[in-house]
Design an enzyme around this catalytic site. Structure first.
Site, PDB file in Angstrom:
ATOM      1  N   ARG A  51       0.823  -1.216   0.000  1.00 26.63           N
ATOM      2  CA  ARG A  51       0.000   0.000   0.000  1.00 26.63           C
ATOM      3  C   ARG A  51       0.857   1.266   0.000  1.00 26.63           C
ATOM      4  O   ARG A  51       0.388   2.328  -0.346  1.00 26.63           O
ATOM      5  CB  ARG A  51      -0.986  -0.002   1.182  1.00 26.63           C
ATOM      6  N   TYR A 105     -13.702  11.805 -20.029  1.00 26.04           N
ATOM      7  CA  TYR A 105     -14.088  10.407 -19.842  1.00 26.04           C
ATOM      8  C   TYR A 105     -15.254  10.384 -18.839  1.00 26.04           C
ATOM      9  O   TYR A 105     -15.206  11.063 -17.809  1.00 26.04           O
ATOM     10  CB  TYR A 105     -12.889   9.616 -19.315  1.00 26.04           C
ATOM     11  N   ASP A 175      -5.123  13.734 -18.805  1.00 28.48           N
ATOM     12  CA  ASP A 175      -5.353  12.306 -18.955  1.00 28.48           C
ATOM     13  C   ASP A 175      -4.782  11.944 -20.332  1.00 28.48           C
ATOM     14  O   ASP A 175      -5.348  12.320 -21.359  1.00 28.48           O
ATOM     15  CB  ASP A 175      -6.860  12.022 -18.868  1.00 28.48           C
ATOM     16  N   LYS A 200      -5.888   0.492 -20.696  1.00 25.22           N
ATOM     17  CA  LYS A 200      -6.037   0.658 -22.139  1.00 25.22           C
ATOM     18  C   LYS A 200      -4.710   0.347 -22.841  1.00 25.22           C
ATOM     19  O   LYS A 200      -4.226  -0.758 -22.772  1.00 25.22           O
ATOM     20  CB  LYS A 200      -6.563   2.063 -22.428  1.00 25.22           C
TER      21      LYS A 200
HETATM   22  C1  LIG Z   1     -10.919   3.990 -19.278  1.00 25.01           C
HETATM   23  C2  LIG Z   1     -10.539   5.383 -19.037  1.00 25.01           C
HETATM   24  C3  LIG Z   1     -10.425   5.900 -17.736  1.00 25.01           C
HETATM   25  C4  LIG Z   1     -10.757   5.070 -16.502  1.00 25.01           C
HETATM   26  O1  LIG Z   1      -9.888   4.013 -16.367  1.00 25.01           O
HETATM   27  P1  LIG Z   1     -10.250   2.632 -15.582  1.00 25.01           P
HETATM   28  O2  LIG Z   1      -9.013   1.856 -15.715  1.00 25.01           O
HETATM   29  O3  LIG Z   1     -11.446   2.056 -16.252  1.00 25.01           O
HETATM   30  O4  LIG Z   1     -10.564   3.029 -14.174  1.00 25.01           O
HETATM   31  C5  LIG Z   1     -10.010   7.203 -17.594  1.00 25.01           C
HETATM   32  N1  LIG Z   1      -9.734   7.981 -18.671  1.00 25.01           N
HETATM   33  C6  LIG Z   1      -9.855   7.523 -19.920  1.00 25.01           C
HETATM   34  C7  LIG Z   1      -9.538   8.440 -21.055  1.00 25.01           C
HETATM   35  C8  LIG Z   1     -10.252   6.214 -20.156  1.00 25.01           C
HETATM   36  O5  LIG Z   1     -10.370   5.774 -21.413  1.00 25.01           O
END
Ligand SMILES: *Cc1c(COP(=O)(O)O)cnc(C)c1O
Length: 383
Positions: A51, A105, A175, A200
């Site tokens: 953690r 998102y 992001d 992703k």
């Molecule tokens: C999928 C996604 C998230 C969230 O991610 P998780 O791994 O599902 O929690 C945040 N930002 C973008 C652009 C995403 O495609």
């Protein structure tokens, strides 16, 4: 861990940065350290605990991401949302104001609206193309963007956002999930913090949920205690998987850039297609911005059919592509934003942000481009 020269190219960093070195065995991959207790004191001088994000598997992945994103340190989390929420809770406090790009998102949007505001944090949303500066207040502490965005692939001028942040003394966060550090390194453009859904492209095989934040040391030092308190870190097995996925990130993304670009050009010429949204196309509203700040235009695109009634039918006609949510894996996925990510909005609200029932989003995989195009061709030809 091996020391890695930061001047090495991204494909080399994917393979070598942060690699774990064990002198006793010379193993070329990182062992999975499952221990939830480490002797203390130990030679590292640290109390090692999962953690606390300081176990070997966590540090190896963090080091690789740090090198790829041109940061100084990183933390890895159990999901993209854990990385995003922990970062925002760490950097904002009651009474602060933060400005968010409007087409966020969905998960991030709901978190900002439902949770951040509960803690007395003021928020504003800005449409891509509108002026972020106009939304700033005396108590604004942070600007948060996503570029390219979902599902229209709008791109924000990152150097301009970074410059605005520096002049006004506030933090800028991006992001970078859609672009990946292979196509775009925002820290090098002056942005302060990069967050990722590593679920992703970073992992890339649609078999893991993870997240990450990368920044300079002083910012990670502010986020780390919040991460320890919130407890959303990534466990050793998942770290091992993510490290393995990251080794091929450059290879995968280069192929995805090529495939998406070929598919975009092909779709644009098809008589059933009204419009293609891909930042690599000169017809895209943000092509010039994307060309300035991205090395590749990415593996995500969306397109609008002339006949909205055909959109859902088309999803059932693919033979290689799969109608599925999420993105960034080796396989091509197609989805209807109006029926999935934006289903909670009314048709009028969707129309206002340019998401029609005729729109389909594609996460282009690493298949052969000709095979992919043939699949789209047969799906569009079928009646
Ligand atoms: C999928 C996604 C998230 C969230 O991610 P998780 O791994 O599902 O929690 C945040 N930002 C973008 C652009 C995403 O495609």
């Amino acid at each position: 861990m091996k020391k890695t020269d930061a001047k090495l190219k991204p494909a080399t960093l994917c393979v070598h940065a942060g690699a774990y070195h064990n002198e006793a065995t010379g193993a070329v991959t990182t062992p999975i350290f499952t221990a939830s207790s480490y002797a203390y004191p130990n030679p590292s001088g640290q109390n090692i605990y999962q953690r606390y994000s300081n176990t070997p598997n966590q540090r190896v992945v963090a080091a690789k991401l740090t090198a790829l994103e041109h940061g100084e340190d990183a933390l890895v989390f159990g999901s993209g949302m854990a990385a995003i929420t922990t970062t925002l809770f760490a950097l904002l406090k009651p009474g602060d104001h933060a400005v968010f790009q409007e087409d966020l998102y969905g998960g991030t949007y709901h978190f900002v609206e439902a949770e951040l505001t509960k803690f007395g944090i003021e928020v504003s949303f800005v449409k891509v193309g509108d002026d972020f500066a106009a939304q700033l207040r005396p108590n604004t502490k942070l600007i948060y963007v996503e570029s390219p965005s979902n599902p229209l692939l709008r791109c924000v001028d990152l150097a301009a956002v970074a410059a605005l942040g520096k002049t006004r003394g506030l933090l800028t966060v991006i992001d970078n999930t859609f672009a990946t550090p292979i196509n775009q390194t925002p820290l090098a453009l002056g942005i302060d913090v990069v967050v990722h859904s590593a679920t992703k492209y970073l992992n890339g095989h649609s078999d893991l949920n993870a997240g990450a934040v990368i920044a300079l040391n002083d910012i990670i030092a502010r986020i780390r205690p919040c991460a320890v308190n919130h407890g959303g870190m990534l466990d050793a097995h998942a770290c091992y998987m993510l490290e393995r996925g990251l080794k091929t990130l450059a290879l995968r993304v280069e192929r995805q850039n090529e495939n998406a670009s070929k598919l975009a050009v092909w779709l644009q010429k098809h008589s059933a297609v009204a419009r293609v949204n891909y930042p690599g196309l000169p017809s895209h509203a943000d092509h010039a911005v994307a060309a300035r700040q991205m090395r590749g235009f990415g593996g995500m695109l969306s397109f609008e059919l002339r006949d909205a009634a055909q959109a859902v039918a088309l999803l059932g006609r693919f033979k290689l592509a799969t109608a599925a949510l999420s993105l960034g894996g080796v396989e091509t996925l197609v989805t209807s934003p109006a029926k999935t990510s934006h289903v909670k909005l009314t048709a009028a609200e969707r129309a206002a942000i340019g998401i029609s029932d005729a729109l389909l989003r594609v996460s282009v995989g690493i298949e052969d481009a000709d095979d992919l195009i043939a699949d789209f061709e047969q799906a569009l030809a079928a009646k």
